[in-house]
Design a protein around this motif. Structure first.
Motif, PDB file in Angstrom:
ATOM      1  N   UNK A 181     -44.677 -23.320  -4.178  1.00  0.00           N
ATOM      2  CA  UNK A 181     -44.175 -24.686  -3.756  1.00  0.00           C
ATOM      3  C   UNK A 181     -43.876 -24.759  -2.231  1.00  0.00           C
ATOM      4  N   UNK A 182     -43.425 -23.771  -1.743  1.00  0.00           N
ATOM      5  CA  UNK A 182     -43.091 -23.623  -0.175  1.00  0.00           C
ATOM      6  C   UNK A 182     -44.411 -23.710   0.520  1.00  0.00           C
ATOM      7  N   UNK A 183     -45.346 -22.784   0.012  1.00  0.00           N
ATOM      8  CA  UNK A 183     -46.567 -22.660   0.855  1.00  0.00           C
ATOM      9  C   UNK A 183     -47.443 -24.235   1.000  1.00  0.00           C
ATOM     10  N   UNK A 184     -47.183 -24.943  -0.058  1.00  0.00           N
ATOM     11  CA  UNK A 184     -47.968 -26.094  -0.209  1.00  0.00           C
ATOM     12  C   UNK A 184     -47.090 -26.987   0.698  1.00  0.00           C
ATOM     13  N   UNK A 185     -45.825 -26.939   0.846  1.00  0.00           N
ATOM     14  CA  UNK A 185     -45.165 -27.833   1.728  1.00  0.00           C
ATOM     15  C   UNK A 185     -45.419 -27.692   3.187  1.00  0.00           C
ATOM     16  N   UNK A 186     -45.474 -26.171   3.466  1.00  0.00           N
ATOM     17  CA  UNK A 186     -45.862 -25.694   4.823  1.00  0.00           C
ATOM     18  C   UNK A 186     -47.477 -26.269   5.121  1.00  0.00           C
ATOM     19  N   UNK A 187     -48.528 -26.055   4.250  1.00  0.00           N
ATOM     20  CA  UNK A 187     -49.796 -26.688   4.656  1.00  0.00           C
ATOM     21  C   UNK A 187     -49.682 -28.138   4.691  1.00  0.00           C
ATOM     22  N   UNK A 188     -48.806 -28.837   4.037  1.00  0.00           N
ATOM     23  CA  UNK A 188     -49.120 -30.329   4.214  1.00  0.00           C
ATOM     24  C   UNK A 188     -48.228 -30.697   5.431  1.00  0.00           C
ATOM     25  N   UNK A 189     -47.384 -30.023   5.787  1.00  0.00           N
ATOM     26  CA  UNK A 189     -46.571 -30.162   7.182  1.00  0.00           C
ATOM     27  C   UNK A 189     -47.652 -29.730   8.467  1.00  0.00           C
ATOM     28  N   UNK A 190     -48.410 -28.877   8.227  1.00  0.00           N
ATOM     29  CA  UNK A 190     -49.423 -28.427   9.333  1.00  0.00           C
ATOM     30  C   UNK A 190     -50.521 -29.323   9.320  1.00  0.00           C
ATOM     31  N   UNK A 191     -51.047 -29.598   8.253  1.00  0.00           N
ATOM     32  CA  UNK A 191     -52.034 -30.837   8.221  1.00  0.00           C
ATOM     33  C   UNK A 191     -51.370 -32.279   8.748  1.00  0.00           C
ATOM     34  N   UNK A 192     -50.150 -32.732   8.594  1.00  0.00           N
ATOM     35  CA  UNK A 192     -49.585 -34.164   9.206  1.00  0.00           C
ATOM     36  C   UNK A 192     -49.623 -33.681  10.493  1.00  0.00           C
ATOM     37  N   UNK A 193     -48.951 -32.480  11.049  1.00  0.00           N
ATOM     38  CA  UNK A 193     -48.802 -32.408  12.541  1.00  0.00           C
ATOM     39  C   UNK A 193     -50.048 -32.387  13.138  1.00  0.00           C
ATOM     40  N   UNK A 194     -51.240 -32.137  12.664  1.00  0.00           N
ATOM     41  CA  UNK A 194     -52.443 -32.268  13.222  1.00  0.00           C
ATOM     42  C   UNK A 194     -53.041 -33.458  13.088  1.00  0.00           C
ATOM     43  N   UNK A 195     -52.522 -34.413  12.247  1.00  0.00           N
ATOM     44  CA  UNK A 195     -53.196 -35.780  12.150  1.00  0.00           C
ATOM     45  C   UNK A 195     -54.443 -35.711  10.968  1.00  0.00           C
ATOM     46  N   UNK A 196     -54.426 -34.874  10.312  1.00  0.00           N
ATOM     47  CA  UNK A 196     -55.397 -34.659   9.375  1.00  0.00           C
ATOM     48  C   UNK A 196     -55.077 -35.371   8.152  1.00  0.00           C
ATOM     49  N   UNK A 197     -54.034 -35.563   7.582  1.00  0.00           N
ATOM     50  CA  UNK A 197     -53.267 -36.257   6.306  1.00  0.00           C
ATOM     51  C   UNK A 197     -54.167 -37.480   6.291  1.00  0.00           C
ATOM     52  N   UNK A 198     -54.420 -38.245   7.378  1.00  0.00           N
ATOM     53  CA  UNK A 198     -55.344 -39.542   7.043  1.00  0.00           C
ATOM     54  C   UNK A 198     -56.730 -39.197   6.476  1.00  0.00           C
ATOM     55  N   UNK A 199     -57.383 -38.039   6.793  1.00  0.00           N
ATOM     56  CA  UNK A 199     -58.747 -37.661   6.449  1.00  0.00           C
ATOM     57  C   UNK A 199     -58.633 -37.413   4.887  1.00  0.00           C
ATOM     58  N   UNK A 200     -57.462 -36.537   4.501  1.00  0.00           N
ATOM     59  CA  UNK A 200     -57.374 -36.342   3.224  1.00  0.00           C
ATOM     60  C   UNK A 200     -56.984 -37.364   2.322  1.00  0.00           C
ATOM     61  N   UNK A 201     -56.519 -38.390   2.679  1.00  0.00           N
ATOM     62  CA  UNK A 201     -56.299 -39.713   1.988  1.00  0.00           C
ATOM     63  C   UNK A 201     -57.501 -40.438   1.728  1.00  0.00           C
ATOM     64  N   UNK A 202     -58.545 -40.420   2.807  1.00  0.00           N
ATOM     65  CA  UNK A 202     -59.800 -41.057   2.880  1.00  0.00           C
ATOM     66  C   UNK A 202     -60.771 -39.939   2.256  1.00  0.00           C
TER      67      UNK A 202
END
Length: 139
Positions: free
Chosen positions: A1-22
């Motif tokens: 669970x911690x590694x998933x949180x770390x990965x998601x925070x990495x993606x959010x910090x790079x601005x890729x979370x919008x790509x994943x949502x799309x």
């Protein structure tokens, strides 16, 4: 669970979370699995009706069973595509310069998408720039 949180925070910090949502690959994969399920259902129903020893009323039951087996098998195989897409996002988020070095065309397409330019528009721009460069070289 911690590694998933770390990965998601990495993606959010790079601005890729919008790509994943799309990301639309999940919808395409489900459609592919449903098509595979329908094909297997049709094959199962045909096999039952073509066999004279079996009751024709069983064709519906075998068709449903064929659908679920076909759907599951196709979903399992197609799920590797979704894993590849996620892996590309994570690799890009960790070190985008490696992608720029090794896969420059794909990197620039991602950069264009980040700026709101579609892949087709990016390809058209690239072709226009190449034509301009060729014209300048010919002059």
């Amino acid at each position: 669970v911690q590694s998933a949180k770390n990965t998601w925070s990495l993606l959010k910090s790079k601005g890729i979370d919008a790509w994943i949502n799309d990301d639309l690959t999940g919808f395409a994969l489900i459609c592919g699995a449903v098509i595979g399920g329908f094909i297997c259902a049709a094959i199962a129903g045909f096999m039952v009706t073509a066999n004279d020893d079996l009751d024709d009323n069983l064709s519906t039951a075998f068709a449903f069973l064929g659908f679920f087996v076909g759907f599951y098998l196709c979903w399992t195989v197609l799920n590797t595509v979704a894993s590849c897409v996620v892996a590309i996002f994570v690799c890009y988020a960790e070190e985008p310069q490696v992608m720029e070095t090794n896969r420059s065309n794909e990197y620039y397409k991602l950069m264009a998408a980040r700026q709101g330019i579609s892949g087709a528009d990016y390809d058209k721009q690239q072709k226009e720039e190449q034509m301009e460069q060729q014209q300048q070289a010919n002059q």
